[in-house]
Design an enzyme around this catalytic site. Structure first.
Site, short mmCIF file in Angstrom:
data_model
loop_
_atom_site.label_atom_id
_atom_site.label_comp_id
_atom_site.label_asym_id
_atom_site.label_seq_id
_atom_site.Cartn_x
_atom_site.Cartn_y
_atom_site.Cartn_z
CE LYS A 113 -4.48 -1.55 1.64
NZ LYS A 113 -5.67 -1.14 2.46
CE LYS A 195 -8.02 -11.20 -4.73
NZ LYS A 195 -7.53 -10.61 -3.43
CE LYS A 198 -12.26 -4.33 -2.68
NZ LYS A 198 -13.15 -4.08 -1.30
#
Ligand code: TRP
Length: 333
Positions: A113, A195, A198
């Site tokens: 992050k 994967k 979103k």
């Protein structure tokens, strides 16, 4: 005999996808039948990445609404917002003092992050795992069902709990991570080796808010291969294998049965059948979701009840911790 206790937190950021539905939401719903189940929206965690206030506000409701629309039942479990139970932030602070800098520096989620949000590497992002430890330890849970990406945080939670217990005596139950098997790991429809994320807005991600027409279109355009036959062969036909996994999860059949069902089928009708199964699963969930979001009084009531139930458990743990550490209890005048 009391039931085992389980907790799950979901950050209120981003739009949930079909991957979240099949891999997390619908899996988690099962626990309320057998476990004392706590499910909260991690709004404190969400702000470790800068959030638009309106979106954060709406998303906090939305996450809970999706869970309830999927079948999480406030009569069987405890649904609440993290910020409504003040003990989370307080214990998070205290546990920060039982967490070492070196331990936090090793967290891969922090490293990821801070790369993705290089302009805002804030202290909250760094101490996030101490707050997550508090989320879990407040409820003396037996299990935490999490994806692989949370393994490290769970391990740190156990380390912090053990450290505290060693100094002050038995205070926290040590939670086990459960990493569910046999769960559809939904892949991107355009890049079926990745994967379904979103954070991508491509054709490859099916969002729960997509209307049924858009969902059909995304499946129609899903990448397959030039083998031309439906086989369960993840290595050589990852696109087809992903579609089979999605179909199996939505139709409630095993992967093998799904593969048998489409043996000899052409890709066109196969994809249409997968889309139909997905739409059949999503349609009633969407309807309930829109009802809940349309008038938030029911959600507000669920949150209020949930926070009261959760606080009753959490405050007890927090008080025990504060007494042991040596804080002075306030007296009422
Ligand atoms: N860190 C989790 C995630 O990013 C969310 C989370 C916060 C959580 N607190 C938790 C999950 C406690 C389980 C238990 O997905």
């Amino acid at each position: 005999m009391s039931r085992p206790t389980i907790i799950s937190g979901i950050q209120s950021s981003g739009q949930p996808s079909l991957g979240n539905l099949l891999g997390a939401f619908l899996q988690f719903i099962k626990y309320q039948e057998t476990h004392e189940t706590f499910c909260f929206v991690a709004d404190h965690h969400a702000i470790t990445v800068r959030q638009d206030p309106k979106k954060l506000h709406e998303n906090s409701y939305a996450i809970a609404a999706w869970y309830i629309a999927c079948g999480l039942d406030p009569a069987k479990c405890t649904i609440f917002l993290q910020s409504h139970v003040r003990a989370h932030a307080e214990l998070g602070w205290i546990l920060g003092t039982f967490t070492q800098m070196g331990e936090l520096e090793r967290m891969t989620q922090f490293k990821d992050k801070s790369q993705r949000h290089a302009q805002n590497i804030n202290a909250g992002l760094f101490t996030y795992p101490a707050l997550m430890a508090a989320d879990i330890l407040l409820y003396q849970v037996d299990e935490v069902p999490v994806g692989d990406d949370q393994r490290q945080h769970l391990e740190l939670t156990r380390t912090v709990a053990t450290r505290f217990n060693n100094v002050y005596g038995d205070t926290f139950k040590l939670p086990q991570g459960t990493f569910p098997k046999n769960v559809a790991r939904v892949k991107d429809l355009q890049e079926p080796t990745k994967k379904m994320s979103k954070s991508s807005d491509s054709l490859g991600t099916v969002f729960l808010l997509d209307d049924l027409k858009t969902i059909e279109k995304k499946f129609k355009k899903a990448v397959t291969d030039n083998v031309g036959a439906v086989n369960l062969d993840e290595e050589n036909q990852p696109g087809v294998a992903n579609l089979l996994a999605i179909y199996a999860a939505c139709a409630g059949v095993s992967l093998e049965d799904a593969a048998a069902q489409f043996e000899g089928s052409q890709y066109g009708p196969f994809k249409a059948a997968v889309a139909e199964a997905v739409c059949g699963t999503i349609d009633p969930i969407q309807k309930r979701y829109y009802e809940l979001m349309d008038d938030k009084t029911e959600l507000d009531r669920i949150f209020a009840q949930g926070a009261a139930k959760a606080s009753a458990v959490a405050d007890k743990t927090l008080q025990d911790v504060m007494d042991k550490v040596g804080y002075v209890r306030p007296v009422s005048l």
